[in-house]
Design a protein around this motif. Structure first.
Motif, PDB file in Angstrom:
ATOM      1  N   GLU A 171       0.832  -1.189   0.000  1.00 19.75           N
ATOM      2  CA  GLU A 171       0.000   0.000   0.000  1.00 19.75           C
ATOM      3  C   GLU A 171       0.873   1.248   0.000  1.00 19.75           C
ATOM      4  O   GLU A 171       1.588   1.534   0.948  1.00 19.75           O
ATOM      5  CB  GLU A 171      -0.942   0.004   1.206  1.00 19.75           C
ATOM      6  N   ARG A 172       0.760   2.023  -1.067  1.00 21.28           N
ATOM      7  CA  ARG A 172       1.631   3.179  -1.270  1.00 21.28           C
ATOM      8  C   ARG A 172       1.423   4.241  -0.198  1.00 21.28           C
ATOM      9  O   ARG A 172       2.366   4.884   0.246  1.00 21.28           O
ATOM     10  CB  ARG A 172       1.347   3.765  -2.656  1.00 21.28           C
ATOM     11  N   LYS A 173       0.188   4.411   0.239  1.00 23.17           N
ATOM     12  CA  LYS A 173      -0.084   5.480   1.173  1.00 23.17           C
ATOM     13  C   LYS A 173       0.627   5.263   2.501  1.00 23.17           C
ATOM     14  O   LYS A 173       1.188   6.199   3.074  1.00 23.17           O
ATOM     15  CB  LYS A 173      -1.591   5.610   1.404  1.00 23.17           C
ATOM     16  N   SER A 174       0.622   4.045   3.010  1.00 19.22           N
ATOM     17  CA  SER A 174       1.284   3.784   4.284  1.00 19.22           C
ATOM     18  C   SER A 174       2.790   3.980   4.156  1.00 19.22           C
ATOM     19  O   SER A 174       3.451   4.494   5.067  1.00 19.22           O
ATOM     20  CB  SER A 174       0.983   2.368   4.771  1.00 19.22           C
ATOM     21  N   HIS A 175       3.340   3.598   3.009  1.00 24.33           N
ATOM     22  CA  HIS A 175       4.768   3.805   2.757  1.00 24.33           C
ATOM     23  C   HIS A 175       5.084   5.302   2.766  1.00 24.33           C
ATOM     24  O   HIS A 175       6.059   5.747   3.381  1.00 24.33           O
ATOM     25  CB  HIS A 175       5.145   3.179   1.416  1.00 24.33           C
ATOM     26  N   LEU A 176       4.237   6.095   2.087  1.00 23.09           N
ATOM     27  CA  LEU A 176       4.458   7.536   2.030  1.00 23.09           C
ATOM     28  C   LEU A 176       4.348   8.173   3.409  1.00 23.09           C
ATOM     29  O   LEU A 176       5.116   9.078   3.752  1.00 23.09           O
ATOM     30  CB  LEU A 176       3.450   8.180   1.071  1.00 23.09           C
ATOM     31  N   LYS A 177       3.389   7.704   4.214  1.00 20.69           N
ATOM     32  CA  LYS A 177       3.230   8.248   5.556  1.00 20.69           C
ATOM     33  C   LYS A 177       4.483   8.006   6.394  1.00 20.69           C
ATOM     34  O   LYS A 177       4.988   8.902   7.069  1.00 20.69           O
ATOM     35  CB  LYS A 177       2.007   7.618   6.224  1.00 20.69           C
ATOM     36  N   ASN A 178       5.010   6.785   6.331  1.00 27.10           N
ATOM     37  CA  ASN A 178       6.217   6.471   7.095  1.00 27.10           C
ATOM     38  C   ASN A 178       7.430   7.256   6.586  1.00 27.10           C
ATOM     39  O   ASN A 178       8.260   7.721   7.368  1.00 27.10           O
ATOM     40  CB  ASN A 178       6.493   4.970   7.040  1.00 27.10           C
ATOM     41  N   GLU A 179       7.539   7.407   5.264  1.00 25.22           N
ATOM     42  CA  GLU A 179       8.642   8.182   4.695  1.00 25.22           C
ATOM     43  C   GLU A 179       8.565   9.645   5.131  1.00 25.22           C
ATOM     44  O   GLU A 179       9.576  10.276   5.444  1.00 25.22           O
ATOM     45  CB  GLU A 179       8.609   8.084   3.163  1.00 25.22           C
ATOM     46  N   LEU A 180       7.345  10.202   5.139  1.00 28.65           N
ATOM     47  CA  LEU A 180       7.167  11.589   5.542  1.00 28.65           C
ATOM     48  C   LEU A 180       7.560  11.777   7.000  1.00 28.65           C
ATOM     49  O   LEU A 180       8.209  12.764   7.358  1.00 28.65           O
ATOM     50  CB  LEU A 180       5.716  12.023   5.328  1.00 28.65           C
ATOM     51  N   MET A 181       7.205  10.824   7.856  1.00 26.42           N
ATOM     52  CA  MET A 181       7.570  10.936   9.271  1.00 26.42           C
ATOM     53  C   MET A 181       9.091  10.963   9.440  1.00 26.42           C
ATOM     54  O   MET A 181       9.634  11.740  10.214  1.00 26.42           O
ATOM     55  CB  MET A 181       6.979   9.764  10.061  1.00 26.42           C
ATOM     56  N   ARG A 182       9.778  10.132   8.699  1.00 32.81           N
ATOM     57  CA  ARG A 182      11.237  10.096   8.801  1.00 32.81           C
ATOM     58  C   ARG A 182      11.858  11.406   8.324  1.00 32.81           C
ATOM     59  O   ARG A 182      12.807  11.916   8.925  1.00 32.81           O
ATOM     60  CB  ARG A 182      11.795   8.909   8.014  1.00 32.81           C
ATOM     61  N   SER A 183      11.332  11.959   7.236  1.00 31.07           N
ATOM     62  CA  SER A 183      11.909  13.193   6.692  1.00 31.07           C
ATOM     63  C   SER A 183      11.707  14.368   7.635  1.00 31.07           C
ATOM     64  O   SER A 183      12.481  15.321   7.622  1.00 31.07           O
ATOM     65  CB  SER A 183      11.287  13.506   5.328  1.00 31.07           C
ATOM     66  N   ARG A 184      10.700  14.303   8.488  1.00 31.17           N
ATOM     67  CA  ARG A 184      10.417  15.381   9.429  1.00 31.17           C
ATOM     68  C   ARG A 184      11.018  15.110  10.796  1.00 31.17           C
ATOM     69  O   ARG A 184      10.792  15.883  11.726  1.00 31.17           O
ATOM     70  CB  ARG A 184       8.898  15.555   9.582  1.00 31.17           C
ATOM     71  N   ALA A 185      11.762  14.037  10.933  1.00 33.74           N
ATOM     72  CA  ALA A 185      12.303  13.634  12.232  1.00 33.74           C
ATOM     73  C   ALA A 185      11.184  13.491  13.242  1.00 33.74           C
ATOM     74  O   ALA A 185      11.283  13.910  14.403  1.00 33.74           O
ATOM     75  CB  ALA A 185      13.344  14.636  12.720  1.00 33.74           C
ATOM     76  N   ALA A 186      10.065  12.917  12.782  1.00 30.64           N
ATOM     77  CA  ALA A 186       8.907  12.678  13.638  1.00 30.64           C
ATOM     78  C   ALA A 186       8.583  11.199  13.610  1.00 30.64           C
ATOM     79  O   ALA A 186       9.049  10.457  12.741  1.00 30.64           O
ATOM     80  CB  ALA A 186       7.705  13.497  13.157  1.00 30.64           C
ATOM     81  N   GLU A 187       7.786  10.764  14.569  1.00 27.74           N
ATOM     82  CA  GLU A 187       7.387   9.366  14.597  1.00 27.74           C
ATOM     83  C   GLU A 187       5.927   9.235  14.998  1.00 27.74           C
ATOM     84  O   GLU A 187       5.391  10.079  15.718  1.00 27.74           O
ATOM     85  CB  GLU A 187       8.260   8.569  15.568  1.00 27.74           C
ATOM     86  N   ILE A 188       5.296   8.183  14.493  1.00 25.32           N
ATOM     87  CA  ILE A 188       3.931   7.869  14.879  1.00 25.32           C
ATOM     88  C   ILE A 188       3.999   7.070  16.176  1.00 25.32           C
ATOM     89  O   ILE A 188       4.487   5.937  16.193  1.00 25.32           O
ATOM     90  CB  ILE A 188       3.212   7.062  13.791  1.00 25.32           C
ATOM     91  N   VAL A 189       3.522   7.663  17.265  1.00 27.81           N
ATOM     92  CA  VAL A 189       3.563   7.004  18.564  1.00 27.81           C
ATOM     93  C   VAL A 189       2.396   6.055  18.720  1.00 27.81           C
ATOM     94  O   VAL A 189       2.528   4.939  19.242  1.00 27.81           O
ATOM     95  CB  VAL A 189       3.557   8.046  19.700  1.00 27.81           C
ATOM     96  N   ARG A 190       1.248   6.483  18.253  1.00 35.25           N
ATOM     97  CA  ARG A 190       0.049   5.667  18.417  1.00 35.25           C
ATOM     98  C   ARG A 190      -0.958   6.014  17.336  1.00 35.25           C
ATOM     99  O   ARG A 190      -1.010   7.162  16.882  1.00 35.25           O
ATOM    100  CB  ARG A 190      -0.564   5.902  19.806  1.00 35.25           C
ATOM    101  N   VAL A 191      -1.760   5.027  16.923  1.00 35.22           N
ATOM    102  CA  VAL A 191      -2.837   5.254  15.969  1.00 35.22           C
ATOM    103  C   VAL A 191      -4.133   4.711  16.562  1.00 35.22           C
ATOM    104  O   VAL A 191      -4.167   3.579  17.048  1.00 35.22           O
ATOM    105  CB  VAL A 191      -2.566   4.566  14.615  1.00 35.22           C
ATOM    106  N   ASN A 192      -5.182   5.514  16.533  1.00 33.14           N
ATOM    107  CA  ASN A 192      -6.520   5.051  16.876  1.00 33.14           C
ATOM    108  C   ASN A 192      -7.362   5.049  15.612  1.00 33.14           C
ATOM    109  O   ASN A 192      -7.228   5.950  14.767  1.00 33.14           O
ATOM    110  CB  ASN A 192      -7.167   5.966  17.913  1.00 33.14           C
ATOM    111  N   ALA A 193      -8.219   4.062  15.481  1.00 30.83           N
ATOM    112  CA  ALA A 193      -9.094   3.978  14.311  1.00 30.83           C
ATOM    113  C   ALA A 193     -10.509   3.638  14.759  1.00 30.83           C
ATOM    114  O   ALA A 193     -10.713   2.727  15.553  1.00 30.83           O
ATOM    115  CB  ALA A 193      -8.590   2.926  13.330  1.00 30.83           C
TER     116      ALA A 193
END
Length: 285
Positions: free
Chosen positions: A25-47
């Motif tokens: 899934e391209r979108k999840s890959h892009l989300k993770n790449e964007l987090m790395r480029s911003r020196a940020a991380e996804i700590v938690r996801v609620n759905a």
């Protein structure tokens, strides 16, 4: 179906918190790449999910549902929440999931001329940008019943935010002139991304200053996006917050989003040819 929906939501959470580069899934890959480029991380996801429709096709059950995603993000020592809505569809056969995908928005609801009549005397107004931001926050995931409800709502939403900030309508009832909405009638500039871009670029009735970088924008300012870089603008965003580095976080409709990073690099519409235009909204008169 409740258990099946819960399983789908859990898969969403696992997808966005995974660092697996082999995911399809391209979108999840892009989300993770964007987090790395911003020196940020996804700590938690609620759905959280809500079923819109359920239908039968031979032995298959087609489930159309909406997912409300909340990302808790950490950037340096700061935390903030980004929110996003996804429209998805799943196909079940004999109780087993056989296919699931995101239903992508078109971003536009009608055709409009490449250029509208943006000529007008300078209108007198004071732009109260915090009122525009408050409106954007209140209605980011809902439709204000005062206005006509559009399926592709990105520009209608931005126009509402600007109007809430004190910018007056003008030009009715000519669809190709001015910036206005009345009941089930409206100008192209009110509802379509490309026409609003021309209105902001003209800087007459809505007084603007075009700047070169996103960092120069303040809360209540506007970003216009041309995803393909073909000269036709597809989407509009309003700045509602800033991150730890002083970069804009934005709200938008169509794919309803709140405090999303301004560059939209995690969008499935993103291309290397993307073009951004940055507009500071000024007082009129």
């Amino acid at each position: 179906m409740r258990k099946q929906l819960q399983r789908l939501l859990q898969e969403r959470i696992e997808l966005y918190t995974s660092d697996n580069q082999e995911r399809s899934e391209r979108k999840s890959h892009l989300k993770n790449e964007l987090m790395r480029s911003r020196a940020a991380e996804i700590v938690r996801v609620n759905a959280a999910g809500k079923v819109h429709s359920r239908k039968k096709e031979d032995s298959d059950t087609i489930l159309t549902y909406q997912v409300h995603l909340q990302y808790l993000l950490k950037q340096d020592d700061s935390f903030y929440i980004e929110e996003e809505m996804e429209e998805r569809q799943a196909r079940f056969r004999d109780g087993y999931l056989v296919d699931e995908c995101e239903l992508l928005p078109s971003f536009e609801s009608e055709e409009e001329p490449l250029k509208c009549d943006t000529g007008a005397e300078r209108l007198a107004y004071k732009y109260e940008r915090m009122k525009a931001v408050q409106y954007a926050e209140r209605w980011w995931n809902e439709f204000n019943p005062v206005y006509y409800k559009f399926t592709d709502d990105c520009t209608n939403y931005i126009s509402q935010c600007l109007h809430a900030g004190g910018i007056p309508m003008w030009g009715a009832p000519n669809k190709s002139k001015g910036w206005w909405i009345r009941g089930k009638s409206w100008s192209y500039t009110w509802t379509t991304a490309h026409s609003l871009y021309y209105l902001l670029k003209a800087g007459t009735s809505i007084r603007t200053k075009q700047v070169e970088s996103a960092r120069e924008l303040n809360l209540g300012d506007i970003i216009c996006i041309d995803f393909e870089g073909d000269g036709r603008f597809d989407h509009n965003l309003i700045v509602t917050a800033k991150d730890q580095d002083g970069m804009p976080l934005v709200n938008a409709h169509t794919m309803n989003s709140r405090h999303r990073y301004w560059s939209y690099e995690d969008s499935t519409r993103y291309t290397p040819n993307i073009v951004y235009k940055f507009f500071k909204i000024l007082d009129g008169g």
